[in-house]
Design an enzyme around this catalytic site. Structure first.
Site, PDB file in Angstrom:
ATOM      1  N   ALA A 192       0.869  -1.176   0.000  1.00 22.04           N
ATOM      2  CA  ALA A 192       0.000   0.000   0.000  1.00 22.04           C
ATOM      3  C   ALA A 192       0.908   1.229   0.000  1.00 22.04           C
ATOM      4  CB  ALA A 192      -0.890  -0.018   1.227  1.00 22.04           C
ATOM      5  N   GLU A 252      -0.485  -9.385  -0.192  1.00 20.53           N
ATOM      6  CA  GLU A 252      -1.905  -9.634   0.104  1.00 20.53           C
ATOM      7  C   GLU A 252      -2.756  -9.704  -1.163  1.00 20.53           C
ATOM      8  OE1 GLU A 252      -1.836  -6.342   2.878  1.00 20.53           O
ATOM      9  OE2 GLU A 252      -2.581  -7.645   4.464  1.00 20.53           O
ATOM     10  N   GLU A 309       4.555  -5.048   7.710  1.00 19.26           N
ATOM     11  CA  GLU A 309       3.756  -4.018   8.388  1.00 19.26           C
ATOM     12  C   GLU A 309       4.168  -3.750   9.825  1.00 19.26           C
ATOM     13  OE1 GLU A 309       2.576  -6.271   6.335  1.00 19.26           O
ATOM     14  OE2 GLU A 309       1.041  -5.399   5.035  1.00 19.26           O
ATOM     15  N   GLY A 366       0.683  -5.000   1.091  1.00 20.91           N
ATOM     16  CA  GLY A 366      -0.506  -5.105   0.245  1.00 20.91           C
ATOM     17  C   GLY A 366      -0.229  -5.835  -1.063  1.00 20.91           C
TER      18      GLY A 366
HETATM   19  N1  DAK Z   1       4.567   3.177  -1.014  1.00 21.65           N
HETATM   20  C1  DAK Z   1       4.896   4.304  -1.648  1.00 21.65           C
HETATM   21  N2  DAK Z   1       6.000   4.432  -2.394  1.00 21.65           N
HETATM   22  C2  DAK Z   1       6.800   3.370  -2.497  1.00 21.65           C
HETATM   23  C3  DAK Z   1       6.511   2.142  -1.852  1.00 21.65           C
HETATM   24  C4  DAK Z   1       5.320   2.060  -1.087  1.00 21.65           C
HETATM   25  N3  DAK Z   1       4.930   0.953  -0.459  1.00 21.65           N
HETATM   26  N4  DAK Z   1       7.497   1.277  -2.128  1.00 21.65           N
HETATM   27  C5  DAK Z   1       8.368   1.929  -2.929  1.00 21.65           C
HETATM   28  N5  DAK Z   1       7.955   3.186  -3.159  1.00 21.65           N
HETATM   29  C6  DAK Z   1       8.603   4.223  -3.956  1.00 21.65           C
HETATM   30  C7  DAK Z   1       9.813   4.793  -3.225  1.00 21.65           C
HETATM   31  O1  DAK Z   1       9.403   5.804  -2.318  1.00 21.65           O
HETATM   32  C8  DAK Z   1      10.609   5.354  -4.391  1.00 21.65           C
HETATM   33  O2  DAK Z   1      10.030   6.560  -4.799  1.00 21.65           O
HETATM   34  P1  DAK Z   1      10.953   7.861  -5.155  1.00 21.65           P
HETATM   35  O3  DAK Z   1      11.756   8.122  -3.960  1.00 21.65           O
HETATM   36  O4  DAK Z   1      11.794   7.383  -6.324  1.00 21.65           O
HETATM   37  O5  DAK Z   1       9.972   8.930  -5.514  1.00 21.65           O
HETATM   38  C9  DAK Z   1      10.356   4.351  -5.490  1.00 21.65           C
HETATM   39  O6  DAK Z   1       9.170   3.659  -5.115  1.00 21.65           O
HETATM   40  C10 DAK Z   1      11.485   3.334  -5.614  1.00 21.65           C
HETATM   41  O7  DAK Z   1      11.667   2.760  -4.339  1.00 21.65           O
HETATM   42  P2  DAK Z   1      13.126   2.613  -3.680  1.00 21.65           P
HETATM   43  O8  DAK Z   1      14.015   3.731  -4.110  1.00 21.65           O
HETATM   44  O9  DAK Z   1      12.935   2.420  -2.203  1.00 21.65           O
HETATM   45  O10 DAK Z   1      13.633   1.271  -4.371  1.00 21.65           O
HETATM   46  P3  DAK Z   1      14.640   0.203  -3.783  1.00 21.65           P
HETATM   47  O11 DAK Z   1      14.929  -0.749  -4.895  1.00 21.65           O
HETATM   48  O12 DAK Z   1      15.790   0.865  -3.097  1.00 21.65           O
HETATM   49  O13 DAK Z   1      13.830  -0.551  -2.642  1.00 21.65           O
HETATM   50  C11 DAK Z   1      11.871  -1.725  -1.712  1.00 21.65           C
HETATM   51  C12 DAK Z   1      12.691  -1.356  -2.999  1.00 21.65           C
HETATM   52  C13 DAK Z   1      10.589  -2.418  -2.184  1.00 21.65           C
HETATM   53  C14 DAK Z   1      12.682  -2.686  -0.856  1.00 21.65           C
HETATM   54  C15 DAK Z   1      11.575  -0.421  -0.925  1.00 21.65           C
HETATM   55  O14 DAK Z   1      10.991   0.550  -1.838  1.00 21.65           O
HETATM   56  C16 DAK Z   1      10.609  -0.655   0.184  1.00 21.65           C
HETATM   57  O15 DAK Z   1      10.986  -1.155   1.249  1.00 21.65           O
HETATM   58  N6  DAK Z   1       9.359  -0.240  -0.023  1.00 21.65           N
HETATM   59  C17 DAK Z   1       8.331  -0.333   0.994  1.00 21.65           C
HETATM   60  C18 DAK Z   1       7.891  -1.778   1.110  1.00 21.65           C
HETATM   61  C19 DAK Z   1       6.859  -1.938   2.189  1.00 21.65           C
HETATM   62  O16 DAK Z   1       7.116  -1.731   3.391  1.00 21.65           O
HETATM   63  N7  DAK Z   1       5.670  -2.331   1.795  1.00 21.65           N
HETATM   64  C20 DAK Z   1       4.575  -2.529   2.695  1.00 21.65           C
HETATM   65  C21 DAK Z   1       3.811  -1.272   2.804  1.00 21.65           C
HETATM   66  S1  DAK Z   1       2.643  -1.418   4.121  1.00 21.65           S
HETATM   67  C22 DAK Z   1      -4.593  -1.018   5.762  1.00 21.65           C
HETATM   68  C23 DAK Z   1      -4.610  -2.038   4.895  1.00 21.65           C
HETATM   69  C24 DAK Z   1      -3.472  -2.433   4.265  1.00 21.65           C
HETATM   70  C25 DAK Z   1      -2.278  -1.807   4.485  1.00 21.65           C
HETATM   71  C26 DAK Z   1      -2.253  -0.769   5.352  1.00 21.65           C
HETATM   72  C27 DAK Z   1      -3.400  -0.377   5.959  1.00 21.65           C
HETATM   73  N8  DAK Z   1      -5.759  -0.609   6.440  1.00 21.65           N
HETATM   74  C28 DAK Z   1      -6.741  -1.619   6.804  1.00 21.65           C
HETATM   75  C29 DAK Z   1      -5.960   0.710   6.773  1.00 21.65           C
HETATM   76  C30 DAK Z   1      -1.090  -2.254   3.810  1.00 21.65           C
HETATM   77  C31 DAK Z   1       0.102  -1.852   4.217  1.00 21.65           C
HETATM   78  C32 DAK Z   1       1.290  -2.049   3.416  1.00 21.65           C
HETATM   79  O17 DAK Z   1       1.287  -2.581   2.342  1.00 21.65           O
END
Ligand code: DAK
Length: 263
Positions: free
Chosen positions: A63, A111, A131, A108
Site C-alpha cells: 500500500a 496480500e 507491516e 498489500g
Molecule cells: N509506497 C509508496 N512508495 C513506495 C513504496 C510504497 N509501499 N514502495 C516503494 N515506493 C517508492 C519509493 O518511495 C521510491 O520513490 P521515489 O523516492 O523514487 O519517488 C520508489 O518507489 C522506488 O523505491 P526505492 O528507491 O525504495 O527502491 P529500492 O529498490 O531501493 O527498494 C523496496 C525497494 C521495495 C525494498 C523499498 O521501496 C521498500 O521497502 N518499499 C516499501 C515496502 C513496504 O514496506 N511495503 C509494505 C507497505 S505497508 C490497511 C490495509 C493495508 C495496508 C495498510 C493499511 N488498512 C486496513 C488501513 C497495507 C500496508 C502495506 O502494504
C-alpha cells in the site's frame, strides 16, 4: 485509467498495475481503477485473468506509505475497506485469476497476490508482510490469507518478524506454484491461462466457487456445496458435448468441443 492497463487476447484478460515509479504501490486511485476494471471485464468472452505489475522490478511494493502516513483513524478505516472490498472482489471473481508476480510483493502486494487463485513468480520475486515494522498490522487480509495458504506457524513467523522471503522459499512453503526466469513469467502465465480458458467455462467457475465456499465451512456442508455445483453442470451444453464425445470415442470431435459452448 492512469494506473491500470487492461488488454484481452483470445479468452484471457491481463490487468497490469502500472505505477512503476512507485514500484506499483497501491494508492486509492489504483484501488479505484482496479475495482472499475474488474467491473468492466466481459465475462461472456474472458475466461481467465492474469494480474501483474508494470516493469521488471516490482509486482506491488505494498500500500502507498506516503498516502497512508497522514491518514486519520476514520480515513485509515475507509482506505482499509476500499482495499478489502477490491481484494475480495478479486478472490470471489467468477473466473480464475492468476497472479504473475514479477518482483516485490510486499505488504498489500503480497496480500493482493493471495486474493488471486494461483500465484506464479519470477526468480527475482520477494514476498513479505513488513507491516509490524511500520507500526501497523497487515490490513488487506494478510493475517487471514497467509495463515490459510501456508502453515499458521510459518505465517506467524513471517508476519511477527517482518521477514521477507525470496522466490525459492515462497515456492518451498507453497505460497507460489512455480518460479520462472523473469522473461518466461508472462509467457508461462499466458500458457496456463490459455489452458484454463479452453476448458468448460461453467465447470471451471463452479470449481472455483466450490473450492472457495467449501473452505469457509465444515466438510459436511462443503460437500453439499460441491453436490449443488456439480448438479448445475448437468444443465450445460459443455457436459453433454464433453461426455457425448467421450462415449462416441471420437477423438477428432473431442478436439472440436474446444472451445466449449454455453459460456
Ligand atoms: N509506497 C509508496 N512508495 C513506495 C513504496 C510504497 N509501499 N514502495 C516503494 N515506493 C517508492 C519509493 O518511495 C521510491 O520513490 P521515489 O523516492 O523514487 O519517488 C520508489 O518507489 C522506488 O523505491 P526505492 O528507491 O525504495 O527502491 P529500492 O529498490 O531501493 O527498494 C523496496 C525497494 C521495495 C525494498 C523499498 O521501496 C521498500 O521497502 N518499499 C516499501 C515496502 C513496504 O514496506 N511495503 C509494505 C507497505 S505497508 C490497511 C490495509 C493495508 C495496508 C495498510 C493499511 N488498512 C486496513 C488501513 C497495507 C500496508 C502495506 O502494504
Amino acid at each position: 485509467m492512469e494506473f491500470i492497463l487492461y488488454e484481452v487476447k483470445d479468452m484471457v484478460g491481463t490487468i497490469t498495475i502500472n505505477r512503476p515509479k512507485a514500484l506499483n504501490a497501491l494508492n486509492s486511485q489504483v484501488l479505484d481503477e482496479l475495482d472499475a476494471t474488474l467491473d468492466a471485464v466481459d465475462l461472456d468472452t474472458v475466461r481467465c485473468l492474469i494480474l501483474t505489475g508494470a516493469g521488471d522490478k516490482s509486482f506491488v511494493a505494498g500500500a502507498d506509505i506516503g498516502e497512508m502516513s497522514t491518514l486519520t483513524k476514520a480515513e485509515g478505516e475507509a482506505f482499509g475497506k476500499k482495499g478489502n472490498d477490491v481484494f475480495r472482489k478479486l478472490e470471489t471473481f467468477p473466473i480464475p485469476v492468476i497472479a504473475a508476480i514479477n518482483g516485490f510483493a510486499l505488504g498489500g502486494g503480497c496480500e493482493i497476490s493471495m486474493s488471486c487463485d494461483i500465484r506464479i513468480c519470477s526468480e527475482n520475486a520477494m514476498f513479505g508482510q513488513p507491516e509490524v515494522g511500520l507500526g501497523i498490522t497487515p490490513g488487506f487480509g494478510g493475517t487471514q490469507r497467509l495463515a490459510r495458504l501456508v502453515s499458521p506457524g510459518i505465517a506467524k513467523q513471517m508476519i511477527y518478524a517482518a521477514r521477507n522471503i525470496k522466490a525459492d522459499e515462497a515456492y518451498r512453503i507453497g505460497l507460489v506454484n512455480a518460479v520462472y526466469p523473469v522473461e518466461e513469467l508472462i509467457p508461462q502465465a499466458e500458457k496456463l491461462a490459455a489452458t484454463i480458458a479452453k476448458n468448460a467455462p461453467i465447470a471451471v467457475r463452479n470449481c472455483k466457487k466450490a473450492i472457495n465456499d467449501g473452505l469457509q465451512t465444515d466438510m459436511d456442508n462443503a460437500l453439499v456445496i460441491e453436490e449443488k455445483l456439480f448438479g448445475d453442470c448437468f444443465e450445460t451444453e459443455d457436459q453433454k458435448a464433453g461426455m457425448g464425445n467421450f462415449l462416441e470415442k471420437d477423438k477428432e470431435k473431442k478436439l472440436k468441443v474446444v472451445p466449449f459452448k454455453n459460456c
